[in-house]
Design a protein around this motif. Structure first.
Motif, mmCIF file in Angstrom:
data_model
loop_
_atom_site.group_PDB
_atom_site.id
_atom_site.type_symbol
_atom_site.label_atom_id
_atom_site.label_comp_id
_atom_site.label_asym_id
_atom_site.label_seq_id
_atom_site.Cartn_x
_atom_site.Cartn_y
_atom_site.Cartn_z
ATOM 1 N N LEU A 252 -6.211 12.394 0.652
ATOM 2 C CA LEU A 252 -6.076 12.172 2.097
ATOM 3 C C LEU A 252 -7.272 11.394 2.633
ATOM 4 O O LEU A 252 -7.138 10.626 3.595
ATOM 5 C CB LEU A 252 -5.946 13.514 2.820
ATOM 6 C CG LEU A 252 -4.650 14.295 2.556
ATOM 7 C CD1 LEU A 252 -4.690 15.642 3.283
ATOM 8 C CD2 LEU A 252 -3.432 13.489 3.010
ATOM 9 N N ARG A 253 -8.417 11.586 2.020
ATOM 10 C CA ARG A 253 -9.614 10.868 2.461
ATOM 11 C C ARG A 253 -9.444 9.364 2.296
ATOM 12 O O ARG A 253 -9.898 8.579 3.150
ATOM 13 C CB ARG A 253 -10.830 11.353 1.659
ATOM 14 C CG ARG A 253 -12.147 10.731 2.085
ATOM 15 C CD ARG A 253 -13.288 11.254 1.237
ATOM 16 N NE ARG A 253 -13.103 10.914 -0.164
ATOM 17 C CZ ARG A 253 -13.433 9.723 -0.700
ATOM 18 N NH1 ARG A 253 -13.964 8.776 0.065
ATOM 19 N NH2 ARG A 253 -13.249 9.503 -1.976
ATOM 20 N N ILE A 254 -8.781 8.951 1.212
ATOM 21 C CA ILE A 254 -8.552 7.528 0.979
ATOM 22 C C ILE A 254 -7.663 6.949 2.077
ATOM 23 O O ILE A 254 -7.923 5.864 2.611
ATOM 24 C CB ILE A 254 -7.914 7.306 -0.404
ATOM 25 C CG1 ILE A 254 -8.899 7.688 -1.508
ATOM 26 C CG2 ILE A 254 -7.462 5.864 -0.569
ATOM 27 C CD1 ILE A 254 -10.188 6.887 -1.485
ATOM 28 N N TYR A 255 -6.616 7.686 2.440
ATOM 29 C CA TYR A 255 -5.738 7.194 3.499
ATOM 30 C C TYR A 255 -6.478 7.091 4.829
ATOM 31 O O TYR A 255 -6.276 6.148 5.591
ATOM 32 C CB TYR A 255 -4.512 8.106 3.641
ATOM 33 C CG TYR A 255 -3.472 7.844 2.599
ATOM 34 C CD1 TYR A 255 -2.758 6.647 2.572
ATOM 35 C CD2 TYR A 255 -3.201 8.785 1.606
ATOM 36 C CE1 TYR A 255 -1.802 6.403 1.602
ATOM 37 C CE2 TYR A 255 -2.245 8.543 0.633
ATOM 38 C CZ TYR A 255 -1.547 7.350 0.641
ATOM 39 O OH TYR A 255 -0.610 7.103 -0.327
ATOM 40 N N TRP A 256 -7.303 8.062 5.102
ATOM 41 C CA TRP A 256 -8.073 8.028 6.350
ATOM 42 C C TRP A 256 -9.011 6.827 6.367
ATOM 43 O O TRP A 256 -9.166 6.152 7.397
ATOM 44 C CB TRP A 256 -8.857 9.327 6.510
ATOM 45 C CG TRP A 256 -9.728 9.360 7.737
ATOM 46 C CD1 TRP A 256 -11.081 9.456 7.777
ATOM 47 C CD2 TRP A 256 -9.288 9.310 9.096
ATOM 48 N NE1 TRP A 256 -11.529 9.457 9.071
ATOM 49 C CE2 TRP A 256 -10.448 9.370 9.905
ATOM 50 C CE3 TRP A 256 -8.033 9.216 9.700
ATOM 51 C CZ2 TRP A 256 -10.382 9.336 11.295
ATOM 52 C CZ3 TRP A 256 -7.966 9.178 11.089
ATOM 53 C CH2 TRP A 256 -9.127 9.244 11.871
ATOM 54 N N LYS A 257 -9.618 6.544 5.230
ATOM 55 C CA LYS A 257 -10.515 5.392 5.145
ATOM 56 C C LYS A 257 -9.744 4.096 5.351
ATOM 57 O O LYS A 257 -10.207 3.185 6.053
ATOM 58 C CB LYS A 257 -11.216 5.377 3.780
ATOM 59 C CG LYS A 257 -12.224 4.241 3.626
ATOM 60 C CD LYS A 257 -12.930 4.310 2.283
ATOM 61 C CE LYS A 257 -13.949 3.171 2.147
ATOM 62 N NZ LYS A 257 -14.642 3.219 0.837
ATOM 63 N N LEU A 258 -8.558 3.987 4.758
ATOM 64 C CA LEU A 258 -7.762 2.776 4.908
ATOM 65 C C LEU A 258 -7.292 2.599 6.350
ATOM 66 O O LEU A 258 -7.251 1.477 6.870
ATOM 67 C CB LEU A 258 -6.555 2.810 3.968
ATOM 68 C CG LEU A 258 -6.851 2.703 2.473
ATOM 69 C CD1 LEU A 258 -5.555 2.770 1.673
ATOM 70 C CD2 LEU A 258 -7.594 1.416 2.146
ATOM 71 N N LEU A 264 -6.041 -3.872 8.404
ATOM 72 C CA LEU A 264 -4.867 -3.203 7.866
ATOM 73 C C LEU A 264 -4.098 -2.486 8.973
ATOM 74 O O LEU A 264 -2.860 -2.575 9.064
ATOM 75 C CB LEU A 264 -5.289 -2.207 6.789
ATOM 76 C CG LEU A 264 -4.219 -1.242 6.255
ATOM 77 C CD1 LEU A 264 -3.050 -1.997 5.658
ATOM 78 C CD2 LEU A 264 -4.825 -0.282 5.235
ATOM 79 N N LEU A 265 -4.800 -1.791 9.837
ATOM 80 C CA LEU A 265 -4.164 -1.060 10.924
ATOM 81 C C LEU A 265 -3.466 -2.010 11.899
ATOM 82 O O LEU A 265 -2.320 -1.787 12.295
ATOM 83 C CB LEU A 265 -5.206 -0.216 11.658
ATOM 84 C CG LEU A 265 -4.686 0.624 12.836
ATOM 85 C CD1 LEU A 265 -3.644 1.626 12.365
ATOM 86 C CD2 LEU A 265 -5.850 1.331 13.526
ATOM 87 N N LEU A 266 -4.153 -3.102 12.274
ATOM 88 C CA LEU A 266 -3.563 -4.045 13.225
ATOM 89 C C LEU A 266 -2.338 -4.739 12.638
ATOM 90 O O LEU A 266 -1.326 -4.923 13.321
ATOM 91 C CB LEU A 266 -4.610 -5.086 13.639
ATOM 92 C CG LEU A 266 -5.738 -4.591 14.534
ATOM 93 C CD1 LEU A 266 -6.739 -5.717 14.800
ATOM 94 C CD2 LEU A 266 -5.204 -4.049 15.847
ATOM 95 N N CYS A 267 -2.434 -5.119 11.377
ATOM 96 C CA CYS A 267 -1.318 -5.791 10.719
ATOM 97 C C CYS A 267 -0.104 -4.849 10.643
ATOM 98 O O CYS A 267 1.038 -5.274 10.880
ATOM 99 C CB CYS A 267 -1.742 -6.231 9.327
ATOM 100 S SG CYS A 267 -0.587 -7.357 8.514
ATOM 101 N N SER A 268 -0.355 -3.591 10.339
ATOM 102 C CA SER A 268 0.729 -2.611 10.263
ATOM 103 C C SER A 268 1.350 -2.368 11.635
ATOM 104 O O SER A 268 2.568 -2.251 11.772
ATOM 105 C CB SER A 268 0.214 -1.295 9.677
ATOM 106 O OG SER A 268 -0.278 -1.484 8.360
#
Length: 469
Positions: A252-258, A264-268
């Motif tokens: 879950l930590r990896i997902y939070w970091k991403l 990545l967030l803006l593109c999504s």
């Protein structure tokens, strides 16, 4: 007439020889094997969307067979879409860590098992719910893991065209699904699950014996994979001779970091907003054709060829144009800078916005069917134009986890579609068809704002992320 200089599929997958001082190519897989890999993952990508859409036209029949309410049978669609949206996060993170082929083998086994049981077990609503969840869980992996496979074997300056071909699988599913549902004639609804079992098994055999492992951390450029046939095995030992960064173990930590990685967030979010507005067109299209224009089921199913052609042509055209721009960027800057291509997305967003606004007012004014088809075509063409650019960028934006990035984008997209489907009827009943799709269309202005931010700051944010990884 002059020949087009747009790259063809062979060119997109062909490794361009490097200058003498750079003799190492991006991938050691032969051109033929790369085309085969592309074909297999595209075929696999067809399974999930087809499973969801081949089922929908049979809902009235299934409601009678299982003797349940409309709400209960519609809920079997909802649980499929919910699992299909979220499960890729599980599959993709492990595919980036332990291997692409392992995840194909495991996930598609569940898909085939679910369809086989749906085809033979007695009609029971509880079993239908459980097996639809299992079906969605198994089919959900391929979109994100397939994009990871493409990223493994295709260098960035050729990748958009490869992604555009790969997306043909998921795009054809919603178009051919309703047409394929016609195999359930005379109430033989089990045939749809028998059909999915057969094509799923064909894909599974191709993956077992023809698809090599491509994860670059495990096999590098693929130098050790020789010949067309591969020995089936569940796990791939590391054979890479080059040093590729070790992917982080899923957590879950990896997902939070991403999610804190702003590009990545803006593109999504951009993809989510756009798909929410297009999904409003998609789910009202059949009802408009049947209720407002009196088309029958056959005519309505055939009408979906219009958005199908739009999405395929928009995808292929955008992919080729993006790669041509990449070539120019490399010549001008000496390296690939993915954010330099974002200006092209503004065009796609404007086309999609025009199509959605036009669709809304054509339906409200009850125009001839031809303008409605044209507007639906524009909405689909613009949507998939942007989607190709978004998906390609998600495989390039420096996290080292392309499948996970695409999975996050898919979650945003499917969640937005779910919200859109939940509110569209209420919005239309309150303010009318025209103004509803004017609002949906102008949501694309948010997407244009996101594109402008990424064009201005995306490269710097991405480079800072690389330094702090």
């Amino acid at each position: 007439m002059e020949k087009s200089d747009s790259p063809k599929i062979e060119e997109c997958l062909e490794v361009v020889p490097d200058p003498p001082e750079k003799q190492i190519s991006y991938s050691a897989f032969t051109n033929g094997r790369r085309k085969l890999i592309l074909f297999i993952v595209t075929f696999a990508g067809f399974l999930g969307p087809t499973s969801g859409n081949i089922y929908i036209p049979l809902l009235p029949l299934l409601q009678r067979v299982f003797n349940v309410s409309t709400t209960s049978i519609n809920a079997t669609v909802s649980v499929f879409m919910a699992v299909f949206a979220v499960a890729p996060l599980f599959w993709a993170s492990w595919a980036d860590f332990g291997g692409r082929k392992t995840l194909y083998i495991i996930s598609l086994f569940f898909f085939i098992l679910a369809n086989l049981l749906l085809a033979v077990v007695p009609a029971n609503i509880g079993a239908l719910f459980v097996l639809r969840i299992l079906q969605a869980f198994g089919a959900s992996s391929v979109m994100s893991v397939g994009a990871g496979s493409i990223a493994d074997i295709t260098e960035p300056k050729r990748r958009a065209t490869a992604i555009s071909y790969f997306l043909m699988g998921p795009q054809l599913g919603p178009i051919l699904g309703p047409i394929l549902s016609l195999i359930a004639t005379d109430g033989q609804w089990r045939w749809i699950f028998g059909f999915l079992t057969i094509i799923g098994s064909i894909v599974y055999l191709m993956i077992l014996f023809l698809l090599p492992e491509t994860l670059r951390y495990l096999v590098g450029r693929g130098d050790s994979s020789k010949g067309w046939f591969v020995k089936p095995k569940l796990f791939q030992k590391r054979t890479a001779t080059e040093e590729f960064p070790k992917p982080p173990k899923p957590s879950l930590r990896i997902y939070w970091k991403l999610l804190k990685f702003t590009p990545l967030l803006l593109c999504s979010l951009n993809g989510g907003f756009l798909f929410a507005s297009f999904y409003g067109v998609s789910i009202t299209f059949a009802r408009v054709l049947q209720i407002d224009y009196g088309l029958n089921v056959w005519q309505t199913s055939i009408s979906y060829i219009c958005p199908g052609i739009a999405m395929i042509s928009g995808s292929l055209f955008a992919g080729r144009l993006l790669d041509k721009i990449s070539t120019k960027i490399i010549k001008e800057h000496g390296k690939h800078i993915p954010e330099k291509r974002f200006s092209l997305q503004v065009i796609g967003l404007i086309i999609s916005m025009a199509g959605m606004v036009g669709y809304g007012w054509c339906v409200q004014k009850h125009t001839h069917l031809a303008p409605i088809y044209i507007m639906v075509f524009l909405a689909g063409f613009g949507m998939t134009w942007v989607f190709v650019g978004n998906t390609t960028y998600l495989t390039e934006c420096s996290t080292g986890q392309p499948a996970t990035n695409v999975a996050i984008g898919n979650v945003m997209r499917n969640a937005s579609a779910a919200i859109s489907s939940a509110i569209i009827d209420k919005v239309i009943s309150r303010i009318g068809f025209g103004w509803s799709f004017t609002i949906f269309g102008f949501i694309d202005l948010v997407g244009i704002g996101i594109v402008l931010v990424l064009m201005r700051y995306g490269q710097k944010m991405r480079e800072n992320f690389e330094l702090n990884r």
